[in-house]
Design an enzyme around this catalytic site. Sequence first.
Site, PDB file in Angstrom:
ATOM      1  N   GLN A 111       0.623  -1.194  -0.001  1.00  0.00           N
ATOM      2  CA  GLN A 111      -0.187  -0.133   0.040  1.00  0.00           C
ATOM      3  C   GLN A 111       0.980   1.300  -0.063  1.00  0.00           C
ATOM      4  OE1 GLN A 111      -3.727  -1.017   0.647  1.00  0.00           O
ATOM      5  NE2 GLN A 111      -3.964   0.941  -0.706  1.00  0.00           N
ATOM      6  N   LYS A 114       1.834   1.623  -3.637  1.00  0.00           N
ATOM      7  CA  LYS A 114       0.647   2.005  -4.478  1.00  0.00           C
ATOM      8  C   LYS A 114       0.099   3.448  -4.311  1.00  0.00           C
ATOM      9  CE  LYS A 114      -2.737  -1.134  -3.753  1.00  0.00           C
ATOM     10  NZ  LYS A 114      -3.733  -1.849  -3.543  1.00  0.00           N
ATOM     11  N   LYS A 126      -2.785  -1.025   6.557  1.00  0.00           N
ATOM     12  CA  LYS A 126      -3.710  -1.916   6.268  1.00  0.00           C
ATOM     13  C   LYS A 126      -4.034  -2.426   7.758  1.00  0.00           C
ATOM     14  CE  LYS A 126      -5.575  -4.100   2.739  1.00  0.00           C
ATOM     15  NZ  LYS A 126      -5.788  -3.463   1.576  1.00  0.00           N
ATOM     16  N   ASP A 166     -11.719  -3.967   1.986  1.00  0.00           N
ATOM     17  CA  ASP A 166     -10.934  -4.817   1.379  1.00  0.00           C
ATOM     18  C   ASP A 166     -11.739  -6.118   1.202  1.00  0.00           C
ATOM     19  OD1 ASP A 166      -7.988  -5.191   0.119  1.00  0.00           O
ATOM     20  OD2 ASP A 166      -8.560  -6.979   1.167  1.00  0.00           O
ATOM     21  N   ASN A 240     -16.227  -7.043  -5.150  1.00  0.00           N
ATOM     22  CA  ASN A 240     -16.234  -5.777  -5.822  1.00  0.00           C
ATOM     23  C   ASN A 240     -15.265  -5.212  -6.811  1.00  0.00           C
ATOM     24  OD1 ASN A 240     -14.520  -2.691  -5.135  1.00  0.00           O
ATOM     25  ND2 ASN A 240     -16.951  -2.488  -4.879  1.00  0.00           N
ATOM     26  N   SER A 377     -10.519   6.583  -2.887  1.00  0.00           N
ATOM     27  CA  SER A 377     -10.623   7.055  -1.301  1.00  0.00           C
ATOM     28  C   SER A 377     -10.045   8.399  -0.973  1.00  0.00           C
ATOM     29  CB  SER A 377     -10.017   5.915  -0.572  1.00  0.00           C
ATOM     30  OG  SER A 377     -10.803   4.803  -0.455  1.00  0.00           O
TER      31      SER A 377
END
Length: 445
Positions: A111, A114, A126, A166, A240, A377
């Site tokens: 993350q 990213k 996370k 998630d 999703n 987000s």
Amino acid sequence: MSSFVDSLLAQVTARNPAEPEFLQAVKEVLESLEPVVQKRPEITKLKLIERIVEPERQLMFRVPWIDDLGVIQINRGFRVQFNSALGPYKGGLRLHPSVNLGIIKFLGFEQIFKNALTTTPIGGGKGGSDFDPKGKSDNEVMKFCQSFMSELFRHIGPDTDVPAGDIGVGGREIGYLYGQYKKLTNFFTGVLTGKGLGYGGSLARTEATGYGLVYFTTRMLEDRKTDWKGKKVVISGSGNVAIYATQKVQSLGGKVIALSDSNGYILDEEGIDLKTIQRIKEVERGRIKEYLSVRPKAVYTEGCSGIWTIPCDVALPCATQNELDGKAAAILIKNGVIAVAEGANMPSTPEAVSQFLAAKVSFGPAKAANAGGVATSALEMSQNSMRLSWSFDEVDSKLHGIMDNIYTQAKNASEAYGLSGNLVAGANIAGFLRVAEAMIAQGVV
Ligand code: NDP
Ligand code: 2IT
């Protein structure tokens, strides 16, 4: 591999035993960074890599709750606040029985880079729990979420750490978590993303990861002078990410012929009927084999790894880590796949990735290809701070711009380091350099 990368990996392995997914994620990044370390000696001197592989803070906590039969249940909660050089920790919460500290650390580590690639001001984190939402009533899910937040609330905040969804965490769970945060703190604030549209959520956040993945893959196809029209596409998962990737592929003229869940996969040569999948998965929380009751010509196969034996032009793994191994990659290549892009986090094993790169299949790594969710987000956080909401088209067009920019960053970095065509190295290098610059500027903290 250089002795520097070798010895660093040995240190990380010794310090983090029994965390194979975390070590896998670290190894891939360190290998990519080798040419950067050679070119920039200050990275070694300032111990930037040694610092980046160590989470700033990691939390583990008890989550007790009472089920519908009155029985006490105890789960384990996690939040790893990995790196805040670029902004508040940001990343999802995963609810799945396989969750442990190593899994959350791999996800938190990925993350960081990213989020850097999105160029929005967010750090990496996370969290999650080994709670299994499958087969639980709404009341049980609510009780779990309330207990989880009763500990987490003291560690998060809109300028500190902003969790989201998630695996196993969607709109329902975010709602229960948000309600409990508000009750405990008395703050109505943007502390979570993926919120309902009526209480601060952003339009297009639900669609964002899947749409972003397809925008990114479109750029990969363009580089091969082609597009989605008439392409056969296989997508794993039916959650999703998979659902909204399917929707976008179909709208661009591609034909999605297969989807899966953890029990098995469906093959519908006529093209997936997405409305039926959405009813089964989003409304009824059912199993994918129920698709056959509406489309009897489709074929259901038990077990999920066989999905990669279906001949296709484009493969989008959108379920979970290490779901596509070397054997599956070899079959996809033999069947003529031209592009693979990762909607899930680390779905391809290292053996699979090296085969795709060697065979010159266009390969979009997760950190770059699935960054659209967290990017949106960040757009939700901006809207919450301004106390206003953008239209669907406004958010979607910003998302599209961010995905294009990520593609360009990864491609340019791969070329700058003589690794043209290797978007894995490009994404790792471009993401790392952004975080490294900020860490250098902020001193040894
Ligand atoms: P969902 O919970 O909505 O869906 C997950 C899907 O993957 C389901 O079809 C599920 O099947 C399947 N799946 C999960 N675990 C396994 C497993 N161990 N073996 C086989 N199939 C499995 O999650 P998302 O769609 O949100 O997430 C999918 C992936 O995308 C994850 O890797 C996640 O980290 C990543 N991701 C998600 C983002 C987001 O915004 N949601 C953003 C970026 C990445 P079943 O229902 O049977 O369990
Ligand atoms: O893996 C991911 O990027 C996510 N689950 C989304 C995280 C977020 O904060 O939106």
